[in-house]
Design an enzyme around this catalytic site. Structure first.
Site, PDB file in Angstrom:
ATOM      1  N   HIS A  55       3.597  -6.081  11.365  1.00 18.26           N
ATOM      2  CA  HIS A  55       3.315  -6.170   9.933  1.00 18.26           C
ATOM      3  C   HIS A  55       4.564  -6.408   9.084  1.00 18.26           C
ATOM      4  O   HIS A  55       4.437  -6.673   7.891  1.00 18.26           O
ATOM      5  CB  HIS A  55       2.578  -4.915   9.465  1.00 18.26           C
TER       6      HIS A  55
ATOM      7  N   ASP B  33       0.410  -8.589  14.274  1.00 22.93           N
ATOM      8  CA  ASP B  33       0.167  -7.680  13.152  1.00 22.93           C
ATOM      9  C   ASP B  33      -1.152  -6.938  13.352  1.00 22.93           C
ATOM     10  O   ASP B  33      -2.228  -7.511  13.223  1.00 22.93           O
ATOM     11  CB  ASP B  33       0.138  -8.498  11.859  1.00 22.93           C
TER      12      ASP B  33
ATOM     13  N   TYR C 173       0.824  -1.215   0.000  1.00 25.72           N
ATOM     14  CA  TYR C 173       0.000   0.000   0.000  1.00 25.72           C
ATOM     15  C   TYR C 173       0.860   1.268   0.000  1.00 25.72           C
ATOM     16  O   TYR C 173       1.755   1.436   0.834  1.00 25.72           O
ATOM     17  CB  TYR C 173      -0.890  -0.006   1.243  1.00 25.72           C
TER      18      TYR C 173
ATOM     19  N   SER D 130       1.468  -7.672   1.918  1.00 21.93           N
ATOM     20  CA  SER D 130       0.458  -6.726   2.368  1.00 21.93           C
ATOM     21  C   SER D 130      -0.559  -6.475   1.241  1.00 21.93           C
ATOM     22  O   SER D 130      -1.217  -7.405   0.795  1.00 21.93           O
ATOM     23  CB  SER D 130       1.123  -5.442   2.856  1.00 21.93           C
ATOM     24  N   GLN D 131      -0.701  -5.223   0.765  1.00 14.93           N
ATOM     25  CA  GLN D 131      -1.611  -4.994  -0.356  1.00 14.93           C
ATOM     26  C   GLN D 131      -1.228  -5.891  -1.533  1.00 14.93           C
ATOM     27  O   GLN D 131      -2.094  -6.455  -2.215  1.00 14.93           O
ATOM     28  CB  GLN D 131      -1.569  -3.533  -0.791  1.00 14.93           C
TER      29      GLN D 131
END
Length: 321
Positions: A302, A272, A92, A186-187
């Site tokens: 994260h 996370d 992201y 992640s994203q």
């Protein structure tokens, strides 16, 4: 941050309460059909980076709406045959950044295609792909752009770009279309899951601490951005929760995971707060293919496994190629 989510034994059994729209498949079939009405027009321009062990190409291809999307294709030098191909999606706020920042998979003997992220790339790792589509009022960030209708939601464009990125990577003569994997953190992990559900013939999918999973839980289990962007939007636009959650259900990685036809390697971190472990396990537990594994990092946030998870993937992925 101490453990805040479900205990590990419950995570392994957890199932999302996200309700799949009845027209989920029809929506995505229509979306991809419309995207493919535009010529892919994948262009690969050689770049002199000063790197001696790899060849780099500056890539442009037509994504959602025929909009130009950028990428890098990196392959080992002196190759004379089609290579197993890793298509990577970015976290992201980031963009494709610079070619020398993406050497892992080419160093492992693979072709590596990294897709730029439309409209992003100004928080870290600069990008070069605009998002020419506007939207109504949004909360700062990308999570609420067009969020009151699945037709206009930002991630409709981005997931479509991801599918087209696989098609673009496969268009180069040095890539082996029959040995293509999708990865991301992640994203990027959420996009990899979506692509894994939309592209039926990938050989592997490896999402790390994936975002965009289990929206009903994610939006209430953490107050950390980016999920908090949705809560802040609804705090202002009172009474629109049902409509927004209906839109998000078309983009929930849990539903794409239920269509995952390739072996998968997930990772989760138990501390996370950005992508709570229960949301990651929701997608992992829904993944349809029987060959699936998940690495768990018990005291990490994260950042997840970071380079340790890279080492796991370097051992896991070649067996799927």
């Amino acid at each position: 941050m101490a453990l805040f989510d479900l205990p590990l034994d419950q995570l392994r059994e957890y199932r999302s309460a996200s309700v799949e729209p009845a027209d989920f498949d029809a929506f995505w079939t229509k979306t991809l059909r419309e995207a493919r009405e535009h010529d892919l027009d994948a262009r690969f321009d050689p770049v002199d980076t000063g790197l001696k062990t790899v060849q780099v190409h500056d890539v442009t291809f037509a994504g959602f709406g025929g909009h130009p999307v950028k990428g890098w294709l990196t392959v080992p030098t002196a190759v004379d045959g089609p290579l197993p191909t890793v298509v990577e999606f970015i976290g992201y706020g980031g963009g494709r950044a610079l070619p020398h920042m993406h050497l892992l998979w080419a160093s492992a003997g693979c072709a590596h295609f990294v897709m730029d992220t439309r409209g992003q790339g100004s928080a870290w790792g600069g990008g070069g792909t605009p998002d020419p589509v506007g939207s109504g009022p949004t909360y700062p960030g990308f999570m609420t752009r067009g969020v009151e209708d699945p037709e206009t939601y930002y991630y409709r464009r981005l997931f479509t770009d991801g599918v087209r990125a696989v098609e673009a990577a496969r268009a180069h003569p040095l890539t082996d279309a029959s040995r293509t994997a999708a990865v991301g953190v992640s994203q990027g992990g959420g996009i990899a899951i979506a692509v894994g559900g939309l592209v039926p013939d990938l050989v592997a999918v490896a999402p790390d601490v994936p975002f965009l999973c289990d929206f009903p839980r994610a939006t209430t289990a953490t107050d950390r951005d980016p999920y908090r962007e949705i809560g802040n939007y609804l705090k202002t636009h009172r009474g629109r929760t049902e409509r927004v959650m209906q839109t998000l259900s078309y983009f929930d990685a849990v539903h794409f995971a239920a269509r995952g036809r390739a072996p998968a390697l997930f990772s989760a971190a138990l501390e996370d707060q950005t992508c709570p472990p229960s949301t990651v396990f929701a997608a992992f537990n829904a993944w349809a293919h029987v060959d699936k594994e998940i690495e768990v990092y018990d005291f990490n946030d994260h950042e997840g496994g970071g380079p340790f998870q890279d080492a796991v993937k370097l051992r896991w992925l070649p067996a799927r190629f």
